[in-house]
Write a protein that holds these residues in place. Structure first.
Motif, PDB file in Angstrom:
ATOM      1  N   UNK A  65      79.441 -25.369  59.643  1.00  0.00           N
ATOM      2  CA  UNK A  65      81.419 -24.536  59.529  1.00  0.00           C
ATOM      3  C   UNK A  65      80.726 -24.591  61.336  1.00  0.00           C
ATOM      4  N   UNK A  66      79.854 -23.949  62.580  1.00  0.00           N
ATOM      5  CA  UNK A  66      80.239 -24.292  63.713  1.00  0.00           C
ATOM      6  C   UNK A  66      80.691 -25.446  64.527  1.00  0.00           C
ATOM      7  N   UNK A 124      91.058 -16.644  49.682  1.00  0.00           N
ATOM      8  CA  UNK A 124      89.978 -17.044  50.275  1.00  0.00           C
ATOM      9  C   UNK A 124      89.099 -16.475  50.753  1.00  0.00           C
ATOM     10  N   UNK A 125      87.485 -16.724  50.594  1.00  0.00           N
ATOM     11  CA  UNK A 125      86.348 -16.496  51.282  1.00  0.00           C
ATOM     12  C   UNK A 125      85.536 -17.639  51.933  1.00  0.00           C
ATOM     13  N   UNK A 126      85.227 -17.337  53.596  1.00  0.00           N
ATOM     14  CA  UNK A 126      84.590 -18.532  53.877  1.00  0.00           C
ATOM     15  C   UNK A 126      83.921 -18.005  54.741  1.00  0.00           C
ATOM     16  N   UNK A 127      82.708 -19.016  55.099  1.00  0.00           N
ATOM     17  CA  UNK A 127      81.270 -18.170  56.257  1.00  0.00           C
ATOM     18  C   UNK A 127      82.206 -17.730  57.458  1.00  0.00           C
ATOM     19  N   UNK A 128      80.966 -17.092  57.887  1.00  0.00           N
ATOM     20  CA  UNK A 128      81.650 -16.155  59.291  1.00  0.00           C
ATOM     21  C   UNK A 128      82.021 -17.057  60.167  1.00  0.00           C
ATOM     22  N   UNK A 129      80.814 -18.073  60.195  1.00  0.00           N
ATOM     23  CA  UNK A 129      80.643 -19.084  61.564  1.00  0.00           C
ATOM     24  C   UNK A 129      81.891 -20.721  61.324  1.00  0.00           C
ATOM     25  N   UNK A 130      82.208 -20.370  60.274  1.00  0.00           N
ATOM     26  CA  UNK A 130      83.136 -21.603  59.833  1.00  0.00           C
ATOM     27  C   UNK A 130      84.507 -20.939  60.281  1.00  0.00           C
ATOM     28  N   UNK A 131      84.994 -19.676  59.700  1.00  0.00           N
ATOM     29  CA  UNK A 131      85.855 -18.621  60.721  1.00  0.00           C
ATOM     30  C   UNK A 131      85.691 -18.111  61.609  1.00  0.00           C
ATOM     31  N   UNK A 132      85.076 -17.832  62.625  1.00  0.00           N
ATOM     32  CA  UNK A 132      84.863 -18.120  63.754  1.00  0.00           C
ATOM     33  C   UNK A 132      85.267 -18.968  65.068  1.00  0.00           C
ATOM     34  N   UNK A 133      84.375 -20.610  64.342  1.00  0.00           N
ATOM     35  CA  UNK A 133      85.429 -21.718  65.147  1.00  0.00           C
ATOM     36  C   UNK A 133      86.709 -21.303  65.061  1.00  0.00           C
ATOM     37  N   UNK A 134      87.083 -21.491  63.925  1.00  0.00           N
ATOM     38  CA  UNK A 134      88.205 -21.724  63.695  1.00  0.00           C
ATOM     39  C   UNK A 134      88.996 -21.281  64.625  1.00  0.00           C
ATOM     40  N   UNK A 180      96.209 -20.878  54.734  1.00  0.00           N
ATOM     41  CA  UNK A 180      95.106 -22.618  55.199  1.00  0.00           C
ATOM     42  C   UNK A 180      96.448 -23.451  54.374  1.00  0.00           C
ATOM     43  N   UNK A 181      96.145 -24.534  54.530  1.00  0.00           N
ATOM     44  CA  UNK A 181      96.777 -26.043  53.597  1.00  0.00           C
ATOM     45  C   UNK A 181      95.625 -26.088  52.046  1.00  0.00           C
ATOM     46  N   UNK A 182      95.993 -25.872  50.865  1.00  0.00           N
ATOM     47  CA  UNK A 182      95.368 -26.029  50.442  1.00  0.00           C
ATOM     48  C   UNK A 182      96.251 -27.129  49.180  1.00  0.00           C
ATOM     49  N   UNK A 232      89.008 -26.529  55.786  1.00  0.00           N
ATOM     50  CA  UNK A 232      90.008 -25.310  55.784  1.00  0.00           C
ATOM     51  C   UNK A 232      91.067 -25.761  57.057  1.00  0.00           C
ATOM     52  N   UNK A 233      91.817 -26.167  56.947  1.00  0.00           N
ATOM     53  CA  UNK A 233      93.316 -26.663  57.262  1.00  0.00           C
ATOM     54  C   UNK A 233      93.414 -25.997  57.869  1.00  0.00           C
ATOM     55  N   UNK A 234      94.494 -25.237  59.121  1.00  0.00           N
ATOM     56  CA  UNK A 234      94.897 -24.326  59.177  1.00  0.00           C
ATOM     57  C   UNK A 234      96.767 -24.407  59.334  1.00  0.00           C
ATOM     58  N   UNK A 235      97.045 -23.242  58.351  1.00  0.00           N
ATOM     59  CA  UNK A 235      98.740 -23.692  58.472  1.00  0.00           C
ATOM     60  C   UNK A 235      99.957 -22.845  59.428  1.00  0.00           C
TER      61      UNK A 235
END
Length: 542
Positions: A198-199, A130-140, A93-95, A70-73
């Motif tokens: 993720x967290x 795209x899908x990620x888990x809640x802890x990864x998203x919340x940390x972003x 995100x950047x992919x 996960x790299x925010x664009x």
């Protein structure tokens, strides 16, 4: 939970992550411990929550993005109002992709049917959700964008419990809590490799978390400039208990903490489950069944030596066999075996002396560290006892040199030594998603095989069962050396390692065993390279 539990469970069953029977069993656990069904399954099957989200993404032909990907664009982010980000839980995100005109957007809430239309109206181009888990998203949201939920404060006690529970579900052996310039990064060691969790925590949250760990581990919370060591026990919400060893160290950005988790995987394996070749297994079973002698298991820390020793003890225990062990610490309990924990008053040497007065048939010594322990162990091996122990050496044959360097006489080593097993752990390919391809010239050369051979090699791909890594669990690679009379004569004469290797009749190298397991599709050539075994294969082929 951002995706409804029913949707996650259906996807997990359809993708083969769990079975309907496992779901039914987990439902009973969920009722007993007042958990939701997905969380109960995570504990029961030791699955991460992210693996359920991965299964959901695979079910719908969507890309699952792991925490490290996960790299925010930042440029695209400016086009999205903050209220839209928090309402629909989306981030651009950047992919790296061949599709240059596509914008990738990650979410942990992909069930909203209007989401893609809303995104296309904002970006006015093709969108790939795209899908990620809640802890990864919340940390972003919290760390990268500094978007906080105001009504929820930080509870260090609860955060630490959640971290330990997640580490257990991920089958992690270690937790690394590392301060960075603007946040605390969490990494888990899974199957021998560190993976980003993720967290993440802000610096203030991370500092509170470290203080909580120090309190629980009986460390001085006021001391932040000196390394400290401690430990504690933990019980999960489903009554699974394990031990932690805690180490802190001061760094430029704050205190880092490393936790080693002990006792999270207390399953005793049999010798047949270890992964030895049929011939090595036959020889090993024969040697440990001898009435006297010493068998050594060697390898670096974390190479599975204790697991092999426990498997040997499990095979040897019987009504007519008296087995005593000296361990530091006792890692697994073996019924029918007298296990002694080392402490300040009892060391390996004193325990061994005591064992000889208890009429033993088999003695297991956790590790030979000094000349006193080595001498007593070898004397026991020559006076009618089978002794099992470990050494820290890089190869089986190097163990002979190590024993001589400790201070033992060559004739004493030769008269008692029955066999040596050196081992390493390699990541095991996920058998559900591995991809077979014909080996190219470079791969054949690395394996020491002829270039005209047709060999199929397996490669990691990644699925929900392996959390997208392509690997699930680890497999042991074994180097075996069985001592016969000609080899005893050479050891007595003080022959060097090269001469011992040349004249060993019953010897299989780590590299050879690793090559066989690569060809069998159990691990990969890259794993052998990581262990430094490929050069041995190339040299052996010359």
């Amino acid at each position: 939970m951002s995706i409804r539990g029913k949707g996650l469970l259906e996807a997990a069953i359809n993708q083969g992550l769990i079975t309907a029977e496992q779901q039914a069993d987990a439902r009973l656990m969920a009722r007993r411990f007042k958990l939701d069904d997905v969380t109960a399954l995570c504990y029961q099957q030791r699955l991460s929550l992210s693996s359920f989200y991965h299964a959901y993404a695979s079910e719908r032909d969507m890309l699952f993005v792991r925490a490290s990907q996960v790299r925010i664009h930042r440029k695209q982010l400016k086009l999205i109002p903050q209220s839209f980000i928090t309402q629909f839980r989306i981030l651009p995100i950047e992919l790296v992709s061949d599709e240059q005109e596509v914008i990738y957007v990650v979410t942990d809430s992909p069930e909203n049917p209007a989401l893609e239309k809303q995104l296309q109206r904002i970006f006015k181009t093709d969108i790939k959700l795209c899908v990620t888990d809640p802890e990864t998203f919340e940390s972003c949201l919290r760390i990268d964008l500094e978007i906080h939920t105001p009504e929820i404060g930080f509870d260090a006690v609860d955060a630490f419990k959640q971290l330990l529970n997640a580490a257990y579900m991920h089958r992690a052996s270690d937790i690394h809590i590392e301060p960075q310039t603007d946040h605390y990064l969490i990494r888990l060691r899974i199957d021998g490799r560190l993976q980003q969790f993720g967290k993440r925590f802000s610096l203030a949250e991370g500092s509170s978390l470290v203080s909580r760990i120090k309190v629980m581990s009986h460390l001085d919370i006021a001391e932040t400039r000196m390394p400290q060591d401690g430990g504690a026990d933990y019980v999960t919400p489903v009554n699974i208990e394990f031990e932690m060893r805690v180490a802190t160290a001061p760094t430029k950005h704050g205190e880092r903490v490393t936790l080693r988790l002990l006792g999270t995987d207390n399953q005793l394996l049999t010798l047949t489950q270890l992964g030895m070749s049929s011939e090595s297994l036959r020889q090993f079973s024969r040697v440990i069944a001898q009435p006297h002698g010493i068998v050594l298991i060697t390898g670096p820390t974390g190479s599975g030596k204790s697991t092999t020793l426990y498997a040997a003890l499990t095979q040897l225990k019987s009504e007519s066999t008296n087995i005593l062990t000296a361990e530091d610490p006792v890692e697994m309990v073996v019924e029918g075996v007298s296990q002694v924990q080392m402490n300040a008053k009892v060391n390996f040497a004193s325990a061994l002396r005591s064992f000889l007065r208890h009429d033993p048939d088999v003695i297991m010594v956790g590790e030979i560290r000094d000349v006193e322990t080595a001498e007593i162990a070898l004397k026991a091996a020559t006076t009618g006892h089978m002794v099992l122990s470990t050494l820290h050496t890089n190869s089986a044959i190097a163990s002979v040199t190590r024993l001589k360097n400790i201070g033992l006489e060559p004739f004493m080593i030769a008269s008692s030594l029955q066999g040596i097993v050196a081992q390493r752990l390699a990541r095991k390919l996920c058998q559900y998603c591995k991809l077979e391809m014909e080996a190219d010239f470079a791969e054949l050369d690395s394996l020491g095989l002829d270039s005209d051979q047709t060999v199929m090699l397996s490669h990691p791909q990644g699925c929900s069962l392996c959390d997208g890594t392509g690997f699930k669990g680890r497999i042991a690679l074994f180097e075996t050396l069985w001592v016969d009379d000609p080899l005893r004569e050479l050891i007595t004469q003080g022959a060097d390692e090269q001469k011992l290797r040349q004249h060993a009749q019953y010897y299989v190298s780590l590299a050879h065993d690793g090559c066989e397991k690569v060809i069998q599709g159990l691990t990969t050539l890259d794993e052998l390279k990581h262990l430094g075994l490929v050069n041995q294969l190339v040299e052996a082929a010359r």
